[in-house]
Design a protein around this motif. Structure first.
Motif, PDB file in Angstrom:
ATOM      1  N   CYS A 351     -15.147  15.417 -44.181  1.00 59.36           N
ATOM      2  CA  CYS A 351     -15.543  16.432 -43.198  1.00 59.36           C
ATOM      3  C   CYS A 351     -15.039  16.137 -41.793  1.00 59.36           C
ATOM      4  O   CYS A 351     -15.168  16.972 -40.903  1.00 59.36           O
ATOM      5  CB  CYS A 351     -17.065  16.573 -43.181  1.00 59.36           C
ATOM      6  N   GLY A 352     -14.469  14.962 -41.557  1.00 62.40           N
ATOM      7  CA  GLY A 352     -13.954  14.642 -40.230  1.00 62.40           C
ATOM      8  C   GLY A 352     -13.964  13.144 -39.979  1.00 62.40           C
ATOM      9  O   GLY A 352     -14.671  12.392 -40.642  1.00 62.40           O
ATOM     10  N   THR A 353     -13.174  12.700 -39.005  1.00 59.95           N
ATOM     11  CA  THR A 353     -13.125  11.280 -38.642  1.00 59.95           C
ATOM     12  C   THR A 353     -14.223  10.982 -37.640  1.00 59.95           C
ATOM     13  O   THR A 353     -14.327  11.646 -36.606  1.00 59.95           O
ATOM     14  CB  THR A 353     -11.754  10.920 -38.041  1.00 59.95           C
ATOM     15  N   PHE A 354     -15.038  10.008 -37.939  1.00 51.41           N
ATOM     16  CA  PHE A 354     -16.171   9.692 -37.075  1.00 51.41           C
ATOM     17  C   PHE A 354     -16.005   8.329 -36.424  1.00 51.41           C
ATOM     18  O   PHE A 354     -15.246   7.478 -36.883  1.00 51.41           O
ATOM     19  CB  PHE A 354     -17.488   9.726 -37.860  1.00 51.41           C
ATOM     20  N   TRP A 355     -16.758   8.139 -35.339  1.00 55.20           N
ATOM     21  CA  TRP A 355     -16.882   6.870 -34.639  1.00 55.20           C
ATOM     22  C   TRP A 355     -18.359   6.527 -34.566  1.00 55.20           C
ATOM     23  O   TRP A 355     -19.206   7.419 -34.549  1.00 55.20           O
ATOM     24  CB  TRP A 355     -16.298   6.966 -33.226  1.00 55.20           C
ATOM     25  N   GLY A 356     -18.674   5.256 -34.502  1.00 57.91           N
ATOM     26  CA  GLY A 356     -20.073   4.888 -34.390  1.00 57.91           C
ATOM     27  C   GLY A 356     -20.335   3.464 -34.800  1.00 57.91           C
ATOM     28  O   GLY A 356     -19.471   2.595 -34.694  1.00 57.91           O
ATOM     29  N   HIS A 357     -21.545   3.234 -35.255  1.00 61.11           N
ATOM     30  CA  HIS A 357     -21.953   1.900 -35.707  1.00 61.11           C
ATOM     31  C   HIS A 357     -23.167   2.072 -36.595  1.00 61.11           C
ATOM     32  O   HIS A 357     -23.871   3.092 -36.532  1.00 61.11           O
ATOM     33  CB  HIS A 357     -22.308   0.999 -34.517  1.00 61.11           C
ATOM     34  N   ASP A 358     -23.397   1.078 -37.445  1.00 61.19           N
ATOM     35  CA  ASP A 358     -24.635   1.046 -38.207  1.00 61.19           C
ATOM     36  C   ASP A 358     -25.382  -0.223 -37.857  1.00 61.19           C
ATOM     37  O   ASP A 358     -24.862  -1.115 -37.192  1.00 61.19           O
ATOM     38  CB  ASP A 358     -24.376   1.160 -39.713  1.00 61.19           C
ATOM     39  N   GLY A 359     -26.630  -0.295 -38.255  1.00 62.48           N
ATOM     40  CA  GLY A 359     -27.420  -1.471 -37.919  1.00 62.48           C
ATOM     41  C   GLY A 359     -28.548  -1.656 -38.904  1.00 62.48           C
ATOM     42  O   GLY A 359     -29.028  -0.698 -39.514  1.00 62.48           O
ATOM     43  N   GLY A 360     -28.973  -2.891 -39.065  1.00 60.17           N
ATOM     44  CA  GLY A 360     -30.086  -3.138 -39.964  1.00 60.17           C
ATOM     45  C   GLY A 360     -30.743  -4.466 -39.691  1.00 60.17           C
ATOM     46  O   GLY A 360     -30.074  -5.478 -39.454  1.00 60.17           O
ATOM     47  N   MET A 361     -32.048  -4.464 -39.667  1.00 54.16           N
ATOM     48  CA  MET A 361     -32.860  -5.666 -39.696  1.00 54.16           C
ATOM     49  C   MET A 361     -34.111  -5.284 -40.474  1.00 54.16           C
ATOM     50  O   MET A 361     -34.349  -4.079 -40.696  1.00 54.16           O
ATOM     51  CB  MET A 361     -33.192  -6.178 -38.293  1.00 54.16           C
ATOM     52  N   PRO A 362     -34.886  -6.241 -40.957  1.00 59.61           N
ATOM     53  CA  PRO A 362     -36.032  -5.870 -41.781  1.00 59.61           C
ATOM     54  C   PRO A 362     -36.841  -4.718 -41.188  1.00 59.61           C
ATOM     55  O   PRO A 362     -37.258  -4.744 -40.034  1.00 59.61           O
ATOM     56  CB  PRO A 362     -36.834  -7.170 -41.836  1.00 59.61           C
ATOM     57  N   GLY A 363     -37.007  -3.680 -41.992  1.00 63.79           N
ATOM     58  CA  GLY A 363     -37.794  -2.515 -41.591  1.00 63.79           C
ATOM     59  C   GLY A 363     -37.000  -1.380 -40.987  1.00 63.79           C
ATOM     60  O   GLY A 363     -37.531  -0.263 -40.870  1.00 63.79           O
ATOM     61  N   TYR A 364     -35.739  -1.611 -40.617  1.00 65.86           N
ATOM     62  CA  TYR A 364     -34.985  -0.589 -39.889  1.00 65.86           C
ATOM     63  C   TYR A 364     -33.515  -0.601 -40.302  1.00 65.86           C
ATOM     64  O   TYR A 364     -32.805  -1.579 -40.075  1.00 65.86           O
ATOM     65  CB  TYR A 364     -35.095  -0.825 -38.371  1.00 65.86           C
TER      66      TYR A 364
END
Length: 422
Positions: A351-364
């Motif tokens: 659907c398109g080229t995206f920019w960003g980031h992901d993140g994770g720690m316990p609970g989130y």
């Protein structure tokens, strides 16, 4: 998370970003062209809203304690959704505007601060780490700030150090400093010679946190407040230095030891926090172990405002924004595949080229994406994370993939893939 199966001793990282995190966590299921056919004639935007809400409910029904979704396609009122399991409502009624821990998306903010100082001539991306942190980093004369920013330094990840594990699990409430986290990471041998490969490491950003504090004489939390949050009016965005929240916030959960998926290693099955309905409430655990790599708190609306300001050039001059978008491949076997820039990642989606980031720690577990101009944005929070860190729950993973695919397409103004519609 990477596509390989994690070893039993591998700890959660304030979200490990790899090719699979880009293609699986962010873009998720790449729908074939036929599935992206135009919707039925006259289908209004509210139909896509209803479809996303149903997919969020499906994710909760699959086992996620709660889900927040915000999608802005740049043409009208954003889609804002909060869904949660009935048992979790006894702790807090989840709302789309609640604060949550963005975990490794913090790196985008840290990188922005470094690039602001570079624009002001107070440091240079070509500076060796030793200029700012003499003797603190092995081979520090060969590792540049740019290598820290784009994860080509070769430094081992501090979250794999045994001393940090109790903090990740919420059992040690100490206030880690950038210097302490850096020291935990450099105790371990480098993974490769500086600049020769790519490997995601939170130690890179612990080092950058220490550099920022050395270069400015200010605390990292103060820099986030004065250079990012206040200028943009982000009332619910701040770097957490302890377990305190400032506003209404999403509760984060993980299964208790008796209900933890078998794929989660024994060392990670016992988290600190109150028990409810087979889960541990980890909301009050101290995220300071994330530091410059992962301790930021925000909301879906604040994060959208930040990414819009960043990608539209309001936070960085054009030269520094171009540097941020200069990427290295996360998998050398696929040089045209997902890339990591300076605190941001990018990948192509049907659907398109995206920019960003992901993140994770316990609970989130969080994902924040935007288009190249910042006109469109999307954020997803899932209030549990170890299922993804250890690839431990295929049912939740499938539902999460469906939701993220729909969210990504909606952000780009494209129809929800036919295979996901009800």
């Amino acid at each position: 998370m990477s596509q390989h199966v994690l070893s039993p001793t591998r700890p959660p990282r304030a979200r490990t970003v790899t090719a699979a995190a880009l293609t699986a966590t962010l873009a998720f299921t790449a729908a074939p062209p036929a599935a992206l056919a135009a919707p039925h004639a006259g289908s209004p935007a509210q139909t896509r809203h209803a479809q996303i809400r149903q997919l969020a409910r499906d994710l909760v029904n699959a086992g996620a304690p709660g889900v927040i979704v915000r999608v802005d396609d740049g043409t009208g009122r954003p889609v804002e959704i909060a869904e949660q399991a009935p048992w979790a409502r006894r702790d807090h009624v989840l709302k789309a505007g609640d604060e949550f821990r963005v975990a490794s998306s913090t790196k985008t903010v840290t990188a922005t601060l470094v690039l602001q100082l570079a624009a002001e001539g107070r440091l240079a991306l070509t500076d060796p780490v030793d200029r700012w942190l003499p003797g603190k980093v092995p081979d520090g004369k060969a590792i540049t700030l740019r290598m820290l920013l784009n994860h080509t330094s070769g430094l081992a990840d501090y979250t794999e150090d045994a001393a940090v594990l109790p903090s990740i699990l919420g059992k040690d409430r100490r206030r880690w400093t950038s210097a302490q986290l850096l020291a935990a990471g450099v105790k371990h041998p480098p993974l490769f010679a500086p600049g020769t490969k790519w490997s995601y490491s939170n130690t890179n950003y612990a080092a950058l946190g220490a550099v920022l504090e050395r270069a400015t004489g200010a605390s990292l939390a103060g820099l986030v407040r004065d250079r990012i949050a206040r200028p943009l009016g982000l009332r619910h965005t701040y770097l957490a230095t302890d377990s305190t929240w400032r506003g209404p916030h999403a509760r984060g959960y993980e299964p208790d030891a008796a209900h933890m998926p078998p794929a989660v290693p024994a060392a990670w099955r016992h988290l600190a926090g109150p028990r409810r309905h087979g889960h541990v409430n980890v909301t009050g655990n101290n995220p300071a172990w994330g530091g410059a790599a992962g301790a930021l708190v925000s909301t879906a609306q604040d994060w959208s405002r930040f990414t819009t300001a960043l990608m539209s050039g309001k936070l960085l001059p054009a030269a520094q924004l171009a540097q941020m978008r200069t990427t290295v491949p996360v998998d050398p076997r696929h040089p045209g595949g997902p890339g990591y820039g300076l605190g941001v990642q990018t990948a192509a989606h049907p659907c398109g080229t995206f920019w960003g980031h992901d993140g994770g720690m316990p609970g989130y577990l969080t994902t924040g994406i935007t288009d190249r101009t910042g006109t469109r944005s999307a954020t997803v929070l899932i209030s549990a994370e170890l299922w993804a860190e250890f690839e431990a729950d295929p049912k939740i993973a499938k539902a999460a993939q469906a939701l993220q695919t729909a969210v990504t397409c909606t952000m780009f103004g494209k129809p929800v893939p036919a295979a996901l519609r009800r």
